[in-house]
Design a protein around this motif. Structure first.
Motif, PDB file in Angstrom:
ATOM      1  N   ALA A 257      29.366  46.603  72.738  1.00 22.92           N
ATOM      2  CA  ALA A 257      28.411  47.552  73.290  1.00 22.92           C
ATOM      3  C   ALA A 257      26.979  47.125  72.985  1.00 22.92           C
ATOM      4  O   ALA A 257      26.100  47.138  73.862  1.00 22.92           O
ATOM      5  CB  ALA A 257      28.685  48.949  72.730  1.00 22.92           C
ATOM      6  N   ALA A 258      26.740  46.722  71.726  1.00 22.80           N
ATOM      7  CA  ALA A 258      25.390  46.288  71.340  1.00 22.80           C
ATOM      8  C   ALA A 258      24.974  45.036  72.105  1.00 22.80           C
ATOM      9  O   ALA A 258      23.826  44.908  72.551  1.00 22.80           O
ATOM     10  CB  ALA A 258      25.340  46.044  69.832  1.00 22.80           C
ATOM     11  N   MET A 259      25.892  44.098  72.291  1.00 22.36           N
ATOM     12  CA  MET A 259      25.585  42.871  73.025  1.00 22.36           C
ATOM     13  C   MET A 259      25.248  43.181  74.483  1.00 22.36           C
ATOM     14  O   MET A 259      24.312  42.613  75.057  1.00 22.36           O
ATOM     15  CB  MET A 259      26.783  41.918  72.950  1.00 22.36           C
ATOM     16  N   THR A 260      26.002  44.071  75.080  1.00 23.76           N
ATOM     17  CA  THR A 260      25.769  44.406  76.494  1.00 23.76           C
ATOM     18  C   THR A 260      24.433  45.121  76.665  1.00 23.76           C
ATOM     19  O   THR A 260      23.671  44.826  77.588  1.00 23.76           O
ATOM     20  CB  THR A 260      26.907  45.292  77.028  1.00 23.76           C
ATOM     21  N   TRP A 261      24.132  46.053  75.764  1.00 22.73           N
ATOM     22  CA  TRP A 261      22.828  46.717  75.840  1.00 22.73           C
ATOM     23  C   TRP A 261      21.700  45.721  75.553  1.00 22.73           C
ATOM     24  O   TRP A 261      20.599  45.845  76.110  1.00 22.73           O
ATOM     25  CB  TRP A 261      22.777  47.875  74.839  1.00 22.73           C
ATOM     26  N   GLY A 262      21.989  44.735  74.699  1.00 18.86           N
ATOM     27  CA  GLY A 262      20.982  43.699  74.438  1.00 18.86           C
ATOM     28  C   GLY A 262      20.676  42.901  75.699  1.00 18.86           C
ATOM     29  O   GLY A 262      19.509  42.535  75.957  1.00 18.86           O
ATOM     30  N   MET A 263      21.695  42.600  76.498  1.00 16.89           N
ATOM     31  CA  MET A 263      21.473  41.893  77.769  1.00 16.89           C
ATOM     32  C   MET A 263      20.628  42.750  78.707  1.00 16.89           C
ATOM     33  O   MET A 263      19.734  42.234  79.404  1.00 16.89           O
ATOM     34  CB  MET A 263      22.822  41.582  78.424  1.00 16.89           C
ATOM     35  N   MET A 264      20.879  44.041  78.698  1.00 18.93           N
ATOM     36  CA  MET A 264      20.091  44.940  79.537  1.00 18.93           C
ATOM     37  C   MET A 264      18.626  44.935  79.107  1.00 18.93           C
ATOM     38  O   MET A 264      17.706  44.926  79.937  1.00 18.93           O
ATOM     39  CB  MET A 264      20.633  46.369  79.459  1.00 18.93           C
ATOM     40  N   LEU A 265      18.409  44.948  77.783  1.00 18.31           N
ATOM     41  CA  LEU A 265      17.049  45.007  77.268  1.00 18.31           C
ATOM     42  C   LEU A 265      16.217  43.813  77.715  1.00 18.31           C
ATOM     43  O   LEU A 265      15.017  43.936  77.972  1.00 18.31           O
ATOM     44  CB  LEU A 265      17.089  45.075  75.740  1.00 18.31           C
ATOM     45  N   LYS A 266      16.848  42.649  77.838  1.00 15.21           N
ATOM     46  CA  LYS A 266      16.136  41.458  78.299  1.00 15.21           C
ATOM     47  C   LYS A 266      15.728  41.559  79.771  1.00 15.21           C
ATOM     48  O   LYS A 266      14.774  40.900  80.198  1.00 15.21           O
ATOM     49  CB  LYS A 266      17.025  40.223  78.106  1.00 15.21           C
ATOM     50  N   LEU A 267      16.476  42.372  80.535  1.00 16.95           N
ATOM     51  CA  LEU A 267      16.214  42.477  81.966  1.00 16.95           C
ATOM     52  C   LEU A 267      15.223  43.587  82.322  1.00 16.95           C
ATOM     53  O   LEU A 267      14.694  43.613  83.429  1.00 16.95           O
ATOM     54  CB  LEU A 267      17.528  42.720  82.721  1.00 16.95           C
ATOM     55  N   ILE A 268      14.985  44.501  81.375  1.00 14.14           N
ATOM     56  CA  ILE A 268      14.092  45.626  81.658  1.00 14.14           C
ATOM     57  C   ILE A 268      12.658  45.239  81.290  1.00 14.14           C
ATOM     58  O   ILE A 268      12.396  44.815  80.154  1.00 14.14           O
ATOM     59  CB  ILE A 268      14.522  46.872  80.861  1.00 14.14           C
ATOM     60  N   PRO A 269      11.737  45.373  82.214  1.00 13.47           N
ATOM     61  CA  PRO A 269      10.341  45.002  81.926  1.00 13.47           C
ATOM     62  C   PRO A 269       9.730  45.873  80.825  1.00 13.47           C
ATOM     63  O   PRO A 269      10.160  47.004  80.597  1.00 13.47           O
ATOM     64  CB  PRO A 269       9.630  45.238  83.269  1.00 13.47           C
ATOM     65  N   GLU A 270       8.730  45.307  80.159  1.00 15.61           N
ATOM     66  CA  GLU A 270       8.026  46.054  79.122  1.00 15.61           C
ATOM     67  C   GLU A 270       7.338  47.275  79.732  1.00 15.61           C
ATOM     68  O   GLU A 270       6.819  47.219  80.838  1.00 15.61           O
ATOM     69  CB  GLU A 270       6.978  45.155  78.451  1.00 15.61           C
TER      70      GLU A 270
END
Length: 304
Positions: A257-270
């Protein structure tokens, strides 16, 4: 037209069976009736003559028998009189009246409660389909009522019977199912839409979402498979990643779950509000993972 012809024929046949006696001509032969009575009287009187002769009351029984025979012959007419029951004509009139009555009663009952009303209502609702498509453009400010949703669903069902390969129509029916809290309708409609247009990730995503929130583990597994198909087509699909992360967290696979949310975080702009939500989810998953790792291992029984 064919329906009314069939109904008319059936009504006539039923009336013929039920009221056939009214159409038959009941004739009577008056001569035959009188002859039967005369014969019965003759034989009865003949027995009395024989009995009286035996008792000695009659001196000449043969003469008496001849007189009886002559009386019988004199009473028989030369031509049998036949008369037609005058009620036969009246019976035909009654048959026509009853036939008309049955037809009127049956037609009135069908007009009052027959399925034609439902068919007419469905046709009228189907004609309003374009209106409903325009109406949902204001859904945010003026949402559809429950009655309008039901009519919209009915109109779409009729349309999809005529155009079963309309993926957009099936997707819209799924949206209506979600608005009505009809999970089965949404599931079936989204599945149909995604099969008709497998390249449309919106259709697949909606289908996967319904599957993932199902209580059936088989549906959940199917939903995961659909999400993986979406990510193979578009590895940056945030909705698919979010559903997979939530599923992993629900199954207590906090690391995934943490890894998947981490991938999402990289894709969401600041600067996007969604980043804060994803960061909180990551922190929660890491915290649960740490607590899971710090749990003592279950004790094993000692060997003797």
């Amino acid at each position: 037209m064919n329906f009314w012809i069939i109904v008319s024929v059936m009504t006539i046949v039923i009336c013929l069976i039920a009221f056939y006696p009214l159409l038959t001509k009941r004739t009577q032969s008056l001569g035959v009736k009188r002859n039967s009575l005369n014969k019965a009287f003759y034989f009865e009187r003949l027995k009395e003559v024989e009995r009286e002769a035996n008792e000695g009351v009659i001196d000449d029984p043969e003469k008496t028998k001849l007189e009886l025979q002559q009386s019988l012959l004199d009473d028989i007419p030369e031509h049998a009189e036949t008369t037609v029951n005058p009620q036969s004509h009246v019976g035909k009139i009654w048959f026509a009246v009853l036939l008309l009555a049955v037809g009127i009663i049956g037609t009135t009952a069908y007009v009052s409660v027959g399925s034609w009303q439902a068919g007419t209502m469905i046709d009228m609702t189907h004609k309003k389909l374009a209106y409903f498509y325009e109406r949902i453009k204001d859904e945010d400010t003026n949402p559809l009522s429950e009655q309008e949703l039901n009519q919209f669903a009915m109109a779409l069902r009729v349309e999809l019977q005529e155009k079963p390969n309309d993926a957009k129509g099936w997707f819209m029916l799924g949206q209506i199912g979600m608005a009505k809290d009809d999970g089965q309708l949404a599931l079936e409609s989204y599945e149909k839409a995604s099969k008709l247009d497998p390249q449309n990730l919106q259709y697949k995503g909606s289908y996967a979402q319904v599957l993932m929130f199902s209580q059936d583990q088989t549906d959940k597994d199917k939903g995961k498979a659909v999400l993986k198909e979406i990510l193979r087509q578009d590895h940056t699909n945030l909705d698919a990643l979010s559903l997979l992360a939530f599923s992993s967290f629900e199954e207590e696979d906090y690391k995934m779950a943490a890894m998947t949310w981490g991938m999402m975080l990289k894709l969401i702009p600041e600067g996007e509000p969604r980043r804060a939500t994803v960061e909180k989810s990551i922190n929660m998953a890491m915290s649960m993972l740490k607590a899971q790792e710090n749990q003592p291992a279950p004790a094993t029984p000692e060997k003797n």
